[in-house]
Structures are given as structure tokens and as C-alpha cells.
Scaffold this active site. Structure first.
Site, PDB file in Angstrom:
ATOM      1  NE  ARG B 295      -4.081  -2.152   1.622  1.00  0.00           N
ATOM      2  CZ  ARG B 295      -5.141  -2.528   2.308  1.00  0.00           C
ATOM      3  NH1 ARG B 295      -5.322  -2.097   3.550  1.00  0.00           N
ATOM      4  NH2 ARG B 295      -6.039  -3.329   1.769  1.00  0.00           N
ATOM      5  CE1 TYR B 438      -1.030  -0.753  -7.966  1.00  0.00           C
ATOM      6  CE2 TYR B 438      -0.927  -2.502  -9.564  1.00  0.00           C
ATOM      7  CZ  TYR B 438      -0.380  -1.382  -9.001  1.00  0.00           C
ATOM      8  OH  TYR B 438       0.795  -0.903  -9.478  1.00  0.00           O
ATOM      9  CD  GLU B 439      -1.069  -4.319  -3.825  1.00  0.00           C
ATOM     10  OE1 GLU B 439      -1.541  -5.038  -2.932  1.00  0.00           O
ATOM     11  OE2 GLU B 439      -0.443  -4.790  -4.788  1.00  0.00           O
ATOM     12  N   GLY B 440      -6.109  -2.832  -2.595  1.00  0.00           N
ATOM     13  CA  GLY B 440      -7.247  -2.255  -1.876  1.00  0.00           C
ATOM     14  C   GLY B 440      -7.642  -0.952  -2.543  1.00  0.00           C
ATOM     15  CD  GLN B 445      -5.932   1.416   1.004  1.00  0.00           C
ATOM     16  OE1 GLN B 445      -5.415   1.570   2.108  1.00  0.00           O
ATOM     17  NE2 GLN B 445      -5.863   0.268   0.336  1.00  0.00           N
TER      18      GLN B 445
END
Lengths: 594, 594
Positions: B295, B438-440, B445
Site C-alpha cells: 500500500r 489495486y492493493e485495496g 482505504q
């Protein structure tokens, strides 16, 4: 998802909000009762949904193909769809009856235009540019030129283009180098290279009519020496059929981020035969008719791509199961809830919906003023002309900027899926991005607004607009049910007025203040226009509800309008605060410091 | 333009603003004096500019190629550049010394990471994921696993990946179906399909170490039954060299909008041999180490792509001649002025510059807290851990959202040229867009921030943050030269505090209020963090000026900081106004009404 035309919203806007039947005394509306218009739009929706929309993804994947002989092959199925479009008469919907058009009001043609642009923005550019070329010839061409070209352009048998840009000049047309040399017989030899010519070459039509800006030998420098020429691919013979092949050529296609299905051509003219349109050295003015058409069309395109992206996002959000609602399962029997239950997903969809519906109303209201320019009531016609000047840059820039934002929301709703080319979200975003750039970048629109449109006729247009809003707010003061919209509208109008006065004072003092404020000012203006549209819509919906109409559409309209007030309109204050800081911070650094 | 690393700004941030030499008592800093760090970054800049940056456009054009035998060929020149990277030791810069890493502080590794990500975001993902896999194994692996994998991952000889997503589950990892069956010898048979696996297969390294989330037979439903496994492509033999080929395969690549040079793989595991990392059913916690690294890395990536886009835009704006300055010609001998003279172009460049520099400071300040987690002073370490939890979602979402905005500004400065693939502007915009997803996703977030991070330890992290700002503002009250920054910071901090209290009251009452407010809250937080960074920067620059330093860098820093206050910070009020309207308007419609 398959494209679905917003017929219910068109009905609401044309009947309840704009009440087009009021205008039966305006040319064009006599034969356009609301009932007839509704039938036309229903048929148009079938065409956009059934014939055009299925081509859009194919166009993105295949793109156009340039062949070594200078011809361009459009994507699979596109030529046939265009043929159907011409045969069904859709290209001539809003065109002049005296040249074979159907003479429908601009507001109707624009509603249809929204559907085709949403179904496929790249496809709809071919007829869109043809329509613009016809408008320019109609305004500035000789009777002979009109007789020769307009019937073919209006029917869609021939295509049209606009040739402005050259490698060294985009925004600054004073730098044009393409030259025109008189042949002595009334024609000219045109030589030069034009780039980024949308629909410059294709296989849809037997002929393509290029409108080309060029400089006649010996003409003054800069924009005062530019003339407009009509340069057909095939020179019409005595019978008006395509004859001699002119010496112009598509030398290649641009590789672009999006709108792959539209051919963006490098055009080379080598002593091509052309004929002057309008006066010598008055080419820019003649071309502006086409540019203004194209600017409105581009605004619509931005809005429409956003609409298509929103439809896709809604479908995805209803289908995709992921996580549980914060307030307890909504799909307890399934493995997870559809993501539309999540407030942040809902926020993106509501924002998109509120922007789209507000901008759709704004677009149709603007188109109505295009029609009212022909009113026999001189006061109405003058106001309409004033508004068209004022609103065109706002429609172009605000709708495209917001359309791109909606397309980006659409991708975000899709998550990772949206970033793959398996879904349409990437295409929507890539297609939408050009609308902020072409036909004059959004920054150029903002400068046109603050530098030219605002001040013209002593600020008459903007003052009329303020007075119209004041009068509307005053008229509805007693309507408690729509009080939030009255307050929101009055508030943003006051902010816009403050910004306008600030510009008048500070823009004179230092023109860089006007330039530095221009984009925020344009956005504040766009917010004011859409706040007005939402107030009109809330009033109309509320009236229906009070009259006992139980269609849930009206309560939904009010809910969406409330979202606009609470979640979109607050940006107005930020725009005002920013623009009032002027040019100092913007221009503080030397160029070398970047 | 060729990428140019922001060494001057790094020097200012590391020396004048963060003053890293203060931390020589913190592990990692003992061997990282400012002078050494500066030398490292200068060498790193040469590598990023000279070796990595030239590969970026090639990667976009060629993409990765999947071969029928399941191998993946990376773009021309990439494999060789990676080899150089490993040989020069760049992959191990911030890694643990006990496993062969160089043990440099995170703040140094992150500065280098910004340069590689700007030079080529797709390329830098290969070492980035390897670094994340090493961090996860370091935190949760057995001693044997660490000894087996860490030296090879840290040296860059082997690659690493994270395997979370499956077709039916992205955000909602509770839906994972990939299963693990014990072999009885401590290993497991892993079977399932994973999608969107970045760097899942490539030709850079002789082995690839996959970290895979899977469900052990009989494990509980949902996230409580997920375990983490290490599943190497080649199973290390007794000597630690790649041995038996494991039964896993890259079954294809995704076609994506951007980051074409990174292989995004469909990975198929069919009874592949894997080993449990950490405890059974505690896989999510173990993977979160990697996710948090990723992140932060993604936030940096968004910022870095924006930086590259800004550099391109500045070059274009200085070169492109078009129109004349509103205040008289600035290039009177040329055919037109460079477009950087136009206030609206300047506005876009200044906005980009102010966002990039503010976010760059924010990123390094965050990385410094990553280092301070290891402080021997328990109060410092606790605060640093609190901040890392709180700031990670903000760094990820705010920097990527603003990075995309800067990339879009960059394209807009280019006009039509930017939309063609001839310039890099399109690639920048396309590459940047994934970082919001991506990555949440950025919405995830925001929910992590308001739903988890804010309330943890009774809100200790955010209260510490408020106290730090209050103390800083109080300490500098007498510094008249930086009054605008003190007022701006105090103002936005008060708005963030108001929003925080609103969330505490209303989020409890109805969790949808928190969800509906989350994205605006995260942006308000991001603005507060960057306002703090601008205040620190203004104070440091002003101190230099008052000390007689005549480097124009400091006056430029103040001018850019003033732009931030006047032209970016006003968005804070809009975010506050919006979020305080709560969930009512957001959730008003039934799903069918969209």
C-alpha cells in the site's frame, strides 16, 4: 451492460421541465409536438441501442486501418451501420428542410445525439462532423455551393470534415501555413499538411467534403489572413456526382489513447482544388459556425460517455458480490452482498447520476436556446443568441470534465476488473479523455468565457442570466417543498456574481488575473447552471407529486437533486475562494523554476 | 523528457525538513549519515535516469508476452536492466542486514523507490513485490524459511509475489476457495486459481517465490479460515538451489489499460507444494505485512507517475509555441510564446508541482515513522507504530488520487499531442489509473481509515497527530514570515478535528454515515498532512533565507507553498461540508432506481 437510452428522463425534461409544446410558434417546433418528439426519440433509442451500441467495443479493439493506397478501413460492421443510419434518415434529423433535412428542433436532434454518442462516441463523430460541415456551408457558402453540397451532406451520402490543425499550430490558428493560390477560374490550389483530422478518410461514403483553413498568397499575417475553402475528395461533376479525384491524401492515422474507431488523419493537400467559402481572409469567422457546433457536440459527447460508463458501473455494482453491508446482510442467502450496498460505492453512483441528470438538463436547455435564436420575438431571439455565446464554452468544458470524472468513477466501481480490457470501463475512460482536449482545450474554453463571452455587449448575457435566476427564485419563494433547491441556487448564484464582479475589477487591472481565474470561474458557472437545472427539475417533480402522480420517478428525481445540493454544490465555495486569489501565486515562479 | 530525479528536493527534505542526522541513535540511521545518504541517492538517481527510465516506453509498447509453455517474456532490455539492478545491489537497499541487505532506513529506501517508480512504474513493481514478500516472510516465516528464502529474495536473485485475488473474491478475502491439503510431512498441496498476480511469471529470475492465501481443509468459513503459504516455482533443494519444478503455472496474462510492462498473471495451482507461513488460519494477518508494504509502495507509485508526468508537461510547455502572453509577447522574436506563459497552463503546472512536493514530503515523513518504530525510546516507537497504522491508507489513497490528477493535468498541458501515443502523457495517465485500484481500492482505504484505524486504541493515533500539529503551530506562533502557513495549517486541522468528532458521533449511530463520509474524510486528512508538510517546508526554507542562503530554491519553495495554501487547501471546506451531510442522501435510493 447494453446501452439503455434515458427515455424516461428525456420525457421528464422535454415535457415537465422545458415544456416544449409552449414553443409551437417558434420555427421548427410547429411540426414537433411533444408526442411526435417522443415517438422519434423512442425510434432513435432503438437505433442507438440496437444498431450502434454493439459496434462500440469492436471499434476500440480493431481501430481503423490505414492502407498504403491512402484509403482507410473502418472497423467491422461500422460501414453497414452507417448505411442503415443514412437509410433511416437519422443523419438529417435536425437539418434544414430546404436541403432535404427533417427540420426538427435542435433540442430534439441533441437528445438523439446524446443517445448515439453514448452508444458509440467514435462512431457518432462521423455524422457529427458531417453535420458541422453542413452548418458552416449553410451559414457562409454561396448558393451554388449550398446547392452542390448540402443535400448530399444532409442526407449523409457524403461525409464532411474540418481541417484546422497543423503540426505547428493547434490553438493558435494565426500560425497556419497551408496556402491557397488562385487558379484564375474562381478555384484555388491548396497545399499543406493538416493533422488530427477526425473522420478525414473512411469507407462510409462515396465522397468526403473537407473544409480547410488556408492562407491565400499575399494575405496578411496571423488570423486576419486566413480563409476557408471547400475541398472535396472527388470534385462533383456537372450532375453533382463525384468526378475527378482531387490531389489530397490521407498520409496516415494517429495512434491514440481512445476513440480508436474514429479515423484521426494526417491529411496532405498538394495543389488540391478548392473553392473559397465566404469572404477572403474571413475564414475563421466562417469556421466558427462549425467549431461552435463541434464544441456543443463535444460537450454532449463527454456527458454521453459518462452516461455509458454509469450504466456499466450500475450493472457491475448490482452483480458483483463482495463483503457485507455495514448495517447487516442484504443478500443473506448469497456468499456476500452486491457491492451497491456499500456507501462509498453508492456515493460514486449517486454522484455520477446527479452529474449526468443535471448536465443532461443543462444540455437540452442550451439546445432549446439554439432553437429560440430563430424566434420571431426579437427579445427572445436576442437573449437566446446571447446565451448561446455564453453557454457554449461552459457546455463544452464543464460537461466533458464532469463526464471524464464520471467515467473514472465508473472504473473505480469496477475495481480491478475495470482496469482490464475485458470490461468497457477502460474504453470509456480512454474515450472520454479526448473530450477535454479537442475542439479547443477546456482551458481555451475558460479563456473564451472570461476573456470574450462575459464582456460582450457590456456583459448583457450574464446579467440576463442572473436576472432570470433571481426572477425564478422570487417566483417560487413560497414553495416550501423545494426550499433547499431555492437556497442552493440563490447561494451559488450569489457566489458566481461575486466571482463575476471580482473578474471585472481584477481582470481589467491585470489580464493574468482573468487567465488564472478562468477555469475555476467556468466550473463555478457550470455548477450554477446545473443548480438551476436541479431547481427546475425539483419544482417540476414536486408539482407532479402534489398533483397525485404516483410514478416513483419523481421522488427519485428529488432524492438525486438533494444529493446534488449536499454533495456536489459545496465545490462552488472552493472555486470562488481559489479564483479570488488571482494571478500572484499562479505566476510567481520563473519558467526555469519548474 | 528524460526523467530527472528530484535530488535537490530530497536534500532539502532529508536535511532541512526532516533533519535525519538527529536520528543517529535509531537503528539503521547509525550508518546512514546525511552525507552518505546523499551519495547513495545520487548514485540511485543515475541508475533510475540512465538504466530504468529508457525502458519505460518500450514496456508500454511491447508489453509482456505469454508463451504457450507458460513462460512470460518481458519487454526488450528489461531482463538485462534487472540484472544490473541486482548486481549493483539496489534491490537490497532497505533490507535486513542479517540476510544480506544493506539495512538502510526506510526513508532512504523510499526516496530511491520514488525514483525507480517514476522512471518506470511497471518495471519497479518486480523488485517492489519481491521486497514485500521478503518483509512478510521476515515477519511471519520460520527460521528455516527465512534462511532458505530471504537471502535470495533480498539479493534479488529470486522474485516474490502476493497471491490473494480469485475470480470471485477481490476485496472480500473471506470468499477465498483455493485449498490446502496437508501432505503429512509438513508440506501442503495447494490447488486453486489466482488472478491479477503482478509479476506472477517473468524471465528476470531463476526462481519465483509465491506467497499464497488458501484455506486448509476443514478450516472455518470466512477470513478466520485463511492461511498463508510459501509456494516456490522451483522447490529449493538441499543446497538452497532451485530444484523440482512445482505444479503451478501462469495460464495467461491480463490485457490492461496500462502498466503493460508488468506481467499480470492468471496463476493456476494444481496440487502445488506449499509450506505454511506462520500459524494456521492466521494467514490474513501474516499477509497484511506485505499488503501494508504494497500500500505504501502503491502510494509512492501514484506520486511518482505524477512526477514523471509533470516533468514531461513542463518540457512540453516550455517548447510548444502557441499564442501570446496576455500581458504582451514574451518571445517576441519567435512566431509565438511558449505556452508556459499562459496563466491556465501555469495553474496546472503549479498545482502539479505543489501536490508533488507536498506529497513527496508526506511520503518521506511517513517513511521516517516506519524507521522510528524501531526506536529504543518506547514512546517514540509507539507513536510511530500508531502513525503507520493511521497514515498507510492515507498515503495509499491520497497520493494515488492526486498522482492521477497530476497525470491528467500533464496530458491537458500537452493538448492534442498528449492524446496521441507519440508522447508519454497517455502512458502516464493509463499507468497511474491502476494505483487508485489495486492493493485495496481507494474506497477500501477510506473505510479502513474511518472504520478501523481512527478508533484503534481509543483514537490515540489521531489525537497524537492533532497534538503534534497544535504544538508545532504554538511553537512557531511568533514566526511572522510563515504566518499564512500557520493559519492554513491550524484552519485545516480544526476542520479535520470537526470531521473526526462528527464521525465519532454519527458513525456509531449509523455505520453508513461513516461509510458515506469516508472518502471525503480521507481527502481532508490528506490535505491536513500535506498542509503540515508545507508548513514544515516553509519554516525550513524561511530559516535558510534568514540565514543568508541565496539559493533561489528556498524562495521557490515558499512560492509553491503559497500556491498550495491559496489554490489547493480551499478544497478542505468542501470535503467537510459534504461529509457532514451523512448517509441520508447517499443511501436514499433503492438499488433499482439506479
Amino acid at each position: 451492460m447494453a446501452y439503455k437510452a434515458p427515455l424516461r428522463d428525456f420525457t421528464f425534461l422535454l415535457k415537465d421541465v422545458l415544456d416544449i409544446d409552449r414553443y409551437s410558434n417558434v420555427p421548427g417546433f410547429a411540426d414537433a409536438s411533444f408526442d411526435l418528439v417522443q415517438q422519434i426519440l423512442e425510434e432513435g433509442a432503438k437505433f442507438a441501442e440496437g444498431v450502434i451500441a454493439p459496434l462500440d467495443r469492436v471499434g476500440d479493439r480493431e481501430g481503423c486501418k490505414w492502407n498504403p493506397d491512402g484509403t482507410v478501413t473502418t472497423p467491422t460492421g461500422w460501414k453497414d451501420a452507417y448505411k442503415q443510419m443514412v437509410e433511416a434518415g437519422w443523419t438529417s434529423l435536425g437539418a434544414e428542410a430546404e436541403y432535404g433535412g427533417q427540420g426538427m428542433p435542435a433540442v430534439v436532434a441533441m437528445a438523439f445525439g446524446q443517445m448515439t454518442a453514448a452508444a458509440s462516441p467514435a462512431f457518432s463523430m462521423y455524422p457529427g462532423l458531417t453535420r458541422g460541415a453542413a452548418a458552416a456551408l449553410h451559414a457562409s457558402g454561396s448558393e451554388e455551393q449550398k446547392a452542390m453540397y448540402l443535400p448530399k451532406l444532409i442526407s449523409g451520402e457524403w461525409g464532411g470534415t474540418m481541417n484546422l490543425t497543423e503540426p505547428q499550430c493547434g490553438t493558435d490558428l494565426g500560425l497556419i501555413r497551408t496556402k491557397a493560390v488562385p487558379n484564375g477560374d474562381g478555384s484555388y490550389r491548396i497545399s499543406g499538411q493538416k493533422i488530427w483530422i477526425s473522420s478525414g478518410e473512411h469507407d462510409f461514403t462515396e465522397n468526403i467534403v473537407h473544409l480547410v483553413l488556408a492562407r491565400i498568397e499575399g494575405a496578411p499575417q496571423g488570423v486576419k489572413g486566413i480563409s476557408l475553402f471547400v475541398v472535396p475528395k472527388f470534385i462533383p461533376d456537372a450532375d453533382g456526382n463525384p468526378g475527378e479525384r482531387n490531389s489530397l491524401q490521407c498520409a496516415g492515422l494517429e495512434h491514440k489513447m481512445g476513440i480508436h474507431g474514429n479515423s484521426t488523419c494526417v491529411m496532405v493537400y498538394e495543389d488540391a482544388k478548392g473553392w473559397l467559402v465566404g469572404e477572403e481572409n474571413a475564414g475563421l469567422k466562417a469556421m466558427f459556425v462549425m467549431m461552435n457546433e463541434a464544441r456543443l457536440g463535444t460537450g454532449i459527447q463527454g456527458l454521453s460517455i459518462g452516461t455509458a460508463a454509469y450504466i456499466d458501473a450500475v450493472e457491475f455494482a448490482k452483480d458483483r458480490l463482495q463483503g457485507r453491508s455495514l448495517t447487516g446482510p442484504k443478500n443473506a442467502d448469497g456468499p456476500a452482498d452486491p457491492i451497491i450496498v456499500h456507501p462509498d460505492v453508492r456515493r460514486m453512483l449517486m454522484e455520477s447520476k446527479a452529474l449526468i441528470e443535471g448536465c443532461r438538463a443543462f444540455a437540452l436547455w442550451t439546445a432549446l436556446h439554439a432553437d429560440l435564436q430563430d424566434s420571431e420575438d426579437e427579445a427572445v431571439a436576442t437573449k437566446a443568441r446571447d446565451y448561446m455565446g455564453l453557454l457554449t464554452p461552459i457546455v463544452k468544458a464543464y460537461l466533458t470534465d464532469r463526464g471524464f470524472h464520471v467515467a473514472s468513477n465508473g472504473m473505480q466501481v469496477h475495481g480491478g476488473s475495470g482496469y482490464t480490457e475485458h470490461y468497457a470501463a477502460s474504453q470509456r475512460l480512454r474515450d472520454a479523455r479526448i473530450t477535454l482536449i479537442y475542439e479547443g482545450t477546456n482551458g481555451v474554453q475558460a479563456l473564451d468565457l472570461v476573456g470574450r463571452k462575459l464582456a460582450s455587449n457590456g456583459g448583457r448575457a450574464v446579467m440576463t442570466f442572473f436576472a432570470e435566476i433571481d426572477a425564478w427564485v422570487a417566483e417560487h419563494q413560497g414553495n416550501e417543498a423545494i426550499r433547499p433547491w431555492l437556497e442552493g441556487l440563490a447561494g451559488v448564484k450569489a457566489q458566481l456574481q461575486e466571482a463575476t464582479f471580482w473578474l471585472m475589477q481584477n481582470g481589467m487591472q491585470n489580464p493574468d488575473n482573468a487567465g488564472a481565474a478562468s477555469t475555476d470561474y467556468l466550473h463555478l458557472f457550470g455548477l450554477t447552471c446545473t443548480a438551476y437545472m436541479w431547481a427546475l427539475s425539483a419544482e417540476a417533480a414536486q408539482a407532479r407529486i402534489e398533483a397525485g402522480d404516483s410514478d416513483p420517478f419523481y421522488a427519485q428525481k428529488l432524492a438525486t437533486g438533494r444529493f446534488f445540493l449536499e454533495r456536489i454544490l459545496p465545490d462552488a465555495g472552493a472555486h470562488l475562494a481559489k479564483l479570488k486569489t488571482g494571478a500572484a501565486a499562479v505566476m510567481a515562479l520563473e519558467a526555469d523554476a519548474f
